[in-house]
Design a protein around this motif. Structure first.
Motif, PDB file in Angstrom:
ATOM      1  N   ASN C 300      40.773  66.766  60.909  1.00  0.00           N
ATOM      2  CA  ASN C 300      41.293  66.834  59.542  1.00  0.00           C
ATOM      3  C   ASN C 300      40.225  66.558  58.492  1.00  0.00           C
ATOM      4  O   ASN C 300      40.531  66.246  57.361  1.00  0.00           O
ATOM      5  N   GLY C 301      38.974  66.630  58.920  1.00  0.00           N
ATOM      6  CA  GLY C 301      37.903  66.449  57.941  1.00  0.00           C
ATOM      7  C   GLY C 301      37.129  65.164  58.167  1.00  0.00           C
ATOM      8  O   GLY C 301      37.392  64.404  59.103  1.00  0.00           O
TER       9      GLY C 301
ATOM     10  N   ASN D  24      31.636  67.908  58.523  1.00  0.00           N
ATOM     11  CA  ASN D  24      32.727  68.893  58.590  1.00  0.00           C
ATOM     12  C   ASN D  24      32.572  69.887  59.730  1.00  0.00           C
ATOM     13  O   ASN D  24      32.897  71.068  59.616  1.00  0.00           O
ATOM     14  N   GLY D  28      36.750  73.111  57.890  1.00  0.00           N
ATOM     15  CA  GLY D  28      37.078  72.560  56.587  1.00  0.00           C
ATOM     16  C   GLY D  28      35.857  72.638  55.708  1.00  0.00           C
ATOM     17  O   GLY D  28      34.720  72.632  56.181  1.00  0.00           O
ATOM     18  N   ARG D  29      36.094  72.732  54.410  1.00  0.00           N
ATOM     19  CA  ARG D  29      34.981  72.911  53.504  1.00  0.00           C
ATOM     20  C   ARG D  29      34.382  71.570  53.091  1.00  0.00           C
ATOM     21  O   ARG D  29      34.997  70.533  53.230  1.00  0.00           O
ATOM     22  N   ASN D  32      35.915  71.181  47.726  1.00  0.00           N
ATOM     23  CA  ASN D  32      37.081  71.982  47.414  1.00  0.00           C
ATOM     24  C   ASN D  32      36.804  72.868  46.212  1.00  0.00           C
ATOM     25  O   ASN D  32      35.874  72.626  45.452  1.00  0.00           O
ATOM     26  N   THR D  36      36.129  68.724  43.930  1.00  0.00           N
ATOM     27  CA  THR D  36      36.167  67.420  44.594  1.00  0.00           C
ATOM     28  C   THR D  36      35.596  67.538  46.000  1.00  0.00           C
ATOM     29  O   THR D  36      35.591  68.614  46.599  1.00  0.00           O
ATOM     30  N   ASN D  38      35.586  67.107  49.946  1.00  0.00           N
ATOM     31  CA  ASN D  38      36.606  67.149  50.989  1.00  0.00           C
ATOM     32  C   ASN D  38      36.337  66.014  51.967  1.00  0.00           C
ATOM     33  O   ASN D  38      35.773  66.213  53.041  1.00  0.00           O
ATOM     34  N   ARG D  40      37.709  61.768  53.003  1.00  0.00           N
ATOM     35  CA  ARG D  40      38.593  60.651  52.758  1.00  0.00           C
ATOM     36  C   ARG D  40      37.863  59.337  52.991  1.00  0.00           C
ATOM     37  O   ARG D  40      36.942  59.272  53.805  1.00  0.00           O
ATOM     38  N   TYR D 260      27.641  75.645  47.632  1.00  0.00           N
ATOM     39  CA  TYR D 260      28.193  74.737  46.631  1.00  0.00           C
ATOM     40  C   TYR D 260      27.404  74.814  45.345  1.00  0.00           C
ATOM     41  O   TYR D 260      26.197  74.883  45.351  1.00  0.00           O
TER      42      TYR D 260
END
Lengths: 316, 316, 316, 316
Positions: C300-301, D24, D28-29, D32, D36, D38, D40, D260
């Motif tokens: 999930n990243g 990553n 997934g990038r 985003n 922002t 990506n 957590r 990016y």
């Protein structure tokens, strides 16, 4: 419009202006005198492309106050209609119960609620009026929260406070010819630091049958000063390097010449970098004029005479 | 005033100061001790050239509070007169109906409306009084919106909070002679980062029968420090390069010498670049004085003694 | 304290730190872990050298709220005493006229006036009480103007939001030995851009019988990264150029070694340059430790694990 | 996912991006579309790693208003329950003394206290209700202080207001092949100055059996323009230096290519440096497409057509 094909091969093009080579080909200036771009944006809804905040902090003070009063008038009208529609009997303490007098009484009650004065002679006893009043007082406070923010935004927006001379002039200068304009920070207590100026020239040139705009950065006698307590006369010497070398007034017109001017500096009142633009089109350039001094030394110190900003005399 | 013709041909002129070569020729300083320019601007109306906002955020706190209270006093006086002129009978709940007592009662009603307290014993029943009250309460809220903004502007204006020594001194320094002054950030919790200092010298010089000001940037021992936790003594070595080489106190006076000092840095309390100016004229330069240490090391850490900022001793 | 005389002649001194060479010679750090300077300023009155505004926007939220409530308590107490001293009979609508009950009733009336609720059951009828009430309601509004400003100041103060590892470590790194520490921007939605780091080393060195502090800027593997989405481990390779070449833990202690760290970046949430300091003293430097990874890649990243910031393992 | 091993040895790696080489890797990038990261952050309590202020100033307006109204609803509910629990008989002036009607009456009284309207028909006579009311009115004013700050924060946050094309395209360009995307400042009155653009490329490459991300800064035809009145089409020529030299659509996918994009400029409405990011992944890159013109010259000046931002045509 006649199109110029005069081009100085020595002058270096500026390809990084961000303007297109077909820009404003039907006439009109690139940059307005107040520094805004002469350009419209369409195709997206108004609320996405329009900045209401910026509008509210840049309009004149009297317009800002007028908008606030009109808003105040209208929102109380709206709430008055709501109170009437939910029933006047839900409000206690009223003197008149019908007609124009009642309307006015409710209107004043509404203003008392919106501003949270709340004298209380009239007050809601029913549910609907109670709910309306609780929404109105909240709306009132939020409105004043917005007004507080806009107000502070108006005060504190960093600006350069520069006034430019209405005209640029071309005149003899130290044995050569030069293009000149001048500006001043007109606020008493403000003085910019580390001020730089950049002048770009836009010219419509016909080459191989196509009329395109070309851009040059004009070399200046001085591009930076350490502080700006007085006026600054910006000087572009028209020598053999200049893209304007040998131009007549007719040539300026034929080439649809426009100068765009960008001044930056650090304003220590706002402790912020500030920036101001303006432009001069060919018909705002005067030949054989010289600016007169705009300051004088007196026994009581130096005096800067703002009203002389655009005063010039003939010089041939 | 005698005019100097001493000129050091080795020293490099600074032509980008932004000051004119005839500036303040009748005397008076270029820059006041508090960093403002000694210059007046005239010829435009007051409201265009004066920044009320800047004035309100830079005056001392007691003046700011006094202005607010005087405004409060006057605006309530104004509204009191309006209520009286539209008719006292439009206000219900009053105890006295005439004379000085009535005036006071209406005045207090006005303050209750302006601040939106709105006790409600007295409240408007007529149209004119109702309208006046609704305007007054709005005016009150807008006034407090302005006060809120001014207040925040006063708090949050990025400043350097520097205190400079009252005098610059000329004294022996590391085998040479040097001109020195010092400064300190006097706020307990502030400390500037990346602090730079620039010192320009203005001198009135007679050349070919004309007295003109000339400007030099003084070479300094150090022009930048990474952080400013303590005081910084700025040192200009008066060597053969210096425009002050061989000057006596009389020479300083004859040349109407003025140093203008510009300090910049990044204040991390405001997260902003800050800037502060000051100046020293010839009569603020003391010969053969040496600053004493203004900090001491104790068992409990380093202590910076602000009251010693301008303390010096004789040194010959 | 034993004093070191180890000095690497190859290392280049940094003379522009702004610290004195006798600084903190009695012990104590130059810079506290939270980035403030370990220094006191004395000799000027409190109100001139202390920034109450900065204090109010930097204290923890609970303290800020506590101060507001205590202020609210006290100012109403003050006004209660004024109302009582000018005479209770100047207030109409009261239920009790004496004793503790009356005191409480007036206290609540005072809060109603201060917050401009103004229910109006109790309201002033005499001059003194009317005047007091009009001053109190104004004071109330101004207090909330100040609170609004402080509140916004607390929100909007640009900060880097960096957390540093508690310890720096010295460990083998890519075939050499290196001194390392790391940091992270711990706020979910913030990410710095153009982040630079500078590390200065302070060392107490005895030369010719005098113990003085010397300062070095440590060469780093990397001094700038474009963005800081994750953690950054700052690496100083201890090679023959390093002022720490050949140091043991005892040497670090003898030299009273302190690293001071300065991180800058552009925080695009505040659209502002931000800056954060910290320091490591010799006893916060661990030998033969290696930081473990603080992020992991999942389906999930990427996940950054903040609690691992100071986790290291033995490595010899 | 197939992994690429195509690598252009001529292209220079960018090692200072701040991204890790294993980032990553499960897909997934990195960044985003809205700019922002990506990523957590976990391991610390919510209130330390989450910026409520930033959240409140960046959510859509309708959400902001909804949160305010929900807060208003809930806090009045809370105070209503407190008034009921301390006893209804401590409130004078109520019409109903029990049940649902009483609950509503107290709820409206609570809103009148919270907003400081304070009509006063209902008002506290007992100690507990008096205390609750004095706390509620203060809480109300502080809440509106916070709302004022958030509101101003929403208005005044410096932003770039850029819209990027949804897709990047690869197409013939001036005799070569180039990768292009474009953007525009969509706000009517805003125009950035000194705009720079940087494009980094992330590619997943298998080397010696390990799959790692490598980063390149793409050379651009132009990296800076002086002002951005119109759109800017950013062009990366895919020549032999380019890390994308010879790539097919399949190669882009195999290498999990992501661009990016970082744009900076000076927004003179906010007088602040602004910054905006976006990214394009391989599936947002279209082959053999050419953007159509998005402005037109008319008799009334230049018109920028925002709805054409992402319009392209086939070109092979």
């Amino acid at each position: 419009m006649a199109v110029s094909n005069r081009i100085n091969p020595v002058s270096k093009l500026n390809r990084d202006t961000g303007f297109s080579d077909t820009g404003n080909i039907h006439g009109g200036r690139f940059i307005n005198r107040d520094g805004t771009f002469n350009l419209r944006k369409v195709g997206w809804p108004f609320w996405r492309r329009y900045s209401i905040y910026y509008r509210m902090i840049s309009i004149p003070l009297w317009q800002f106050i007028a908008i606030i009063f009109i808003f105040y008038l209208c929102i109380n009208l709206l709430f008055t209609l709501i109170y009437i529609s939910v029933g006047v009997d839900e409000l206690t303490g009223m003197i008149s119960r019908s007609g124009w007098k009642m309307f006015k009484e409710i209107y004043f009650f509404s203003t008392q609620t919106f501003t949270t004065v709340g004298y209380g002679r009239i007050n809601p006893v029913g549910d609907a009026a109670g709910l309306t009043a609780s929404i109105e007082s909240m709306t009132g406070l939020l409105s004043f929260a917005i007004a507080t923010g806009l107000n502070y935004g108006r005060f504190s927006r960093p600006r350069a406070h520069l006034a430019f001379s209405d005209n640029a002039v071309i005149a003899p200068y130290r044995g050569k010819t030069a293009l000149m304009f001048r500006f001043v920070c007109y606020k008493e207590q403000h003085a910019l630091t580390d001020v730089t100026v950049q002048v770009n020239l836009a010219m419509l040139i016909e080459e191989n049958g196509h009329a395109n705009y070309k851009y040059y950065e004009l070399p200046l006698e001085r591009t930076k000063i350490e502080s700006l307590p007085m006026n600054w006369t910006v000087v572009h010497p028209i020598d053999e390097q200049s893209p304007l070398a040998g131009f007549t007034i007719e040539d300026l017109k034929a080439a649809d010449v426009e100068l765009y001017v960008l001044v930056r500096g650090f304003n220590d009142v706002y402790s912020n970098t500030v920036l101001q633009r303006t432009s001069y089109t060919y018909d705002e350039i005067k030949l054989n004029r010289r600016f007169i001094h705009m300051y004088k030394e007196t026994e009581n110190g130096t005096i800067l005479e703002l009203h002389k900003l655009n005063k010039f005399v003939k010089q041939e």
